[in-house]
Design an enzyme around this catalytic site. Sequence first.
Site, PDB file in Angstrom:
ATOM      1  N   TRP A  57       7.808 -52.521  22.144  1.00  0.00           N
ATOM      2  CA  TRP A  57       9.210 -52.990  22.158  1.00  0.00           C
ATOM      3  C   TRP A  57      10.110 -52.016  21.373  1.00  0.00           C
ATOM      4  O   TRP A  57      11.265 -51.802  21.741  1.00  0.00           O
ATOM      5  CB  TRP A  57       9.273 -54.392  21.530  1.00  0.00           C
ATOM      6  N   HIS A  58       9.536 -51.409  20.325  1.00  0.00           N
ATOM      7  CA  HIS A  58      10.360 -50.509  19.505  1.00  0.00           C
ATOM      8  C   HIS A  58      10.741 -49.229  20.246  1.00  0.00           C
ATOM      9  O   HIS A  58      11.808 -48.670  20.000  1.00  0.00           O
ATOM     10  CB  HIS A  58       9.628 -50.141  18.209  1.00  0.00           C
ATOM     11  N   GLY A  59       9.885 -48.759  21.106  1.00  0.00           N
ATOM     12  CA  GLY A  59      10.227 -47.522  21.808  1.00  0.00           C
ATOM     13  C   GLY A  59       9.207 -47.187  22.876  1.00  0.00           C
ATOM     14  O   GLY A  59       8.051 -47.618  22.801  1.00  0.00           O
ATOM     15  N   PHE A  64      16.544 -48.635  19.306  1.00  0.00           N
ATOM     16  CA  PHE A  64      15.630 -49.550  19.987  1.00  0.00           C
ATOM     17  C   PHE A  64      16.400 -50.574  20.809  1.00  0.00           C
ATOM     18  O   PHE A  64      15.902 -51.356  21.503  1.00  0.00           O
ATOM     19  CB  PHE A  64      14.731 -50.264  18.977  1.00  0.00           C
TER      20      PHE A  64
END
Lengths: 482, 328
Positions: free
Chosen positions: A327-329, A482
């Site tokens: 989800w962060h990247g 993000f």
Amino acid sequence: MLFNSFDFLFLFLPLTLLCTYVAARLLEPRLVITVLIAASLVFYAYSSIVYLGLFAVLMVANYALGLAIASKRTQLPEKRLLLALGCSLNLGVLAYFKYRAFLAANLNDAFHLGFKLESLIVPLGISFFIFQKIAFLVDVYRGRIQRLNFQNYVLFVSFFPQLIAGPIVHYGEMQPQFDRNPWSNVAASDVIRGISFITIGLFKKVALADNFSGYAEVVFKAADGGMAPSFSDAWIGCVAFGLQIYFDFSGYTDIAIGLAALFGIHLPVNFASPYKARSIIEFWRRWHITLSRFLRDYLYIPLGGNRKGGTRRYANLMITMALGGLWHGAAWTFVAWGVLHGTLLSLNHLWRHLCAKFVPLRQLSEHPAARPAAWALTFVAVMMSWAFFRAPSFAAAMKVSGAMLHVASGTSANLGWREFLFVAGGVVWVVLLPNSQEVVHRILALPDRSLPLVGLGQGIVFACSMYFMMAHQYEKFIYFMF
Amino acid sequence: MRNSFTSCSRGAAGFVGLFLAVVSAALAFGEWELRQSVYSDDEVGVVASRIGAVYERRVWPVLGDSRLGNALVGDSQLYLAFRPDYPGFLHLGLSGESTPMLEILVKEYFKFRAPGRVIVEAGPQLFSQRRLDFGTLGYDRYFKQNNWVQHALGIWSYMAEPGVSNNIGPLLQHKAARYQPEWMTAALAPATAAEAPTPEHWGLYPLEERLSYARQRVAVQRPVDAFEQTSHFAAYRRTIEFLAEKKATLCVLRTPLTEEYLQLIRDDPHYLQAYAAIQALAKVNGARYVDSQMLPITYSPENFDNQDHLNARGGALFAPVAEKACFS
């Protein structure tokens, strides 16, 4: 628009406060919702006007789906279908903008295909507002939201303090607040709370985070260029990044909480001194709390949580944390970071399980020396894991984390005593000093006569932060990526 | 403490009042300091002065005159050919500029000014790889206050101008240093190694060294392959078109180079194509093209600082003749 920018602090915010005040006091309190929605859309358009349309379409589509799911005439199978449709729509949009190039590159590598998909400019805050909308649909499906109101909903998804990078709020915690028209009677304590949070948050971002960033940059850039850092450089760089991301993100959250307070709205706490944690489980109860809550409620528990035996629990933890990392990247380094934390959490749960079962282990864990040891172990593990989060490539992450494990390794990037002392000071700060909530709580508990002096002190801190902010040329918050 | 904000306690009112007073004072102090220092080149960088020249009409110590609408658009070759004390012009370029940055600057500078005599440098080095890497040099983030409303009201803030306000740190340090005891200044001063003195002019270098230096510079400044397809050439073309549309009296000027440099580029297709493309651009836009080699001046190595920059003596020789050739 950045919170740490002149335009926001000295133009957008005062104008929005003025309009809100005029609407609440002189016109109609409910009109404030319209004012805040308009301000929020202007706020979003300022940074990402190209994607304002996408934002609006997603907002309306999700509301329509929410209405359909909530309708009494809709049967359970249809509700499920609508929820699946809504989740697919949201995740599809997220995947299209954020993961398409990553996906194509991996498919090409795996199957020697020739997909050519270029990266798109990712709509600002997409990871946050998509999660918020999914949570909304699931909450409607689960019957946690009894009453829907379009105006409240639009403000819930667009409210500018939390729009770009959270905290990830739930409709259920915002609607009752909006219904009370808090802006018509903002308490003095809310204003002091708001100013205090904004001042602390801005200082954390511009005076601390932006200064730590340089040390991390030196080390990770060198590692990306193929140079193995020395043991001390790797540690200084990694801990500097750990401090940078904490001060950056918690600073952002403090400002968000403070801004909302100026309108009489309470946003949930997102950080509670995470580096004081004495276990990884505790760390995740203190770090990015609203994301942890989302992952627990909307991923880990639906996967079965800990209800289906030990093995399944560890598997669920790993899946949750790996997806949390992704989800962060869109990069394998983020997945590795998530998997690393999933492993650490599993080991932590296993240790607790063993302690509950075997008396000697329990005695060992209750020994007075175990507390600082547990803190040190947690701190070291968290800092080492940041290498994967920060590094631009897997090779660079391995170089830095490898150097952290070998005392006589690599070459120096000229990080010396000065940098070491600065970073050590940062560690002392995050470990010994009270966090923002505790500071603000203490300020609010002060006798009335002391408040002017505190206001004076905060004015000085804010002014210094303002100068830092300008000198650093308004650096973006990390979580804006993000 | 849960009383409403409009009927808050004296302590809470004091908190907010003093907070706002300090922040307002800091804003006013910062603005005042920047306004004082933006004019002086020793306190803030040249970028700040250049932004100031867009907003203010006055004579600037490092850049020249921003009152008249006459401008020099180029990099250090043009800057040193027309020194800042050369009257009547404002230097929009100074050193190592990129054409996207120059385009932004020119368009902002002439947004509310009628252009007069404008000289644009014919510099192939503007399309070298090094310059291409520069991009806009951050200029796309500036000049948000250079709009109709603020221009009509005559209100702008240097505190709100990122290219100026980022100097606030060094500026305050500079101010503080004035009140610093001498022992502290000495202790804080960075250790500098003694440098060998640079020869006063190009002619004092041995011939072999001159050739070697010229060769290095020619290699670094060579335009990239297919430079006409680059965004930097497009920016250069748009700048000339913009000035032509604004009815500027336009001159495209090729600045002098040392004999060694000229020898090396004489048969270099990259350089030749670049000069030809620039000349064609000038012709299409009705600008006069002036080649410094065609001017009635005989240069000697003593007129140059280095491979491709005139020194003060050379500039004094060149500038009046070039201006006459451009606009007579």
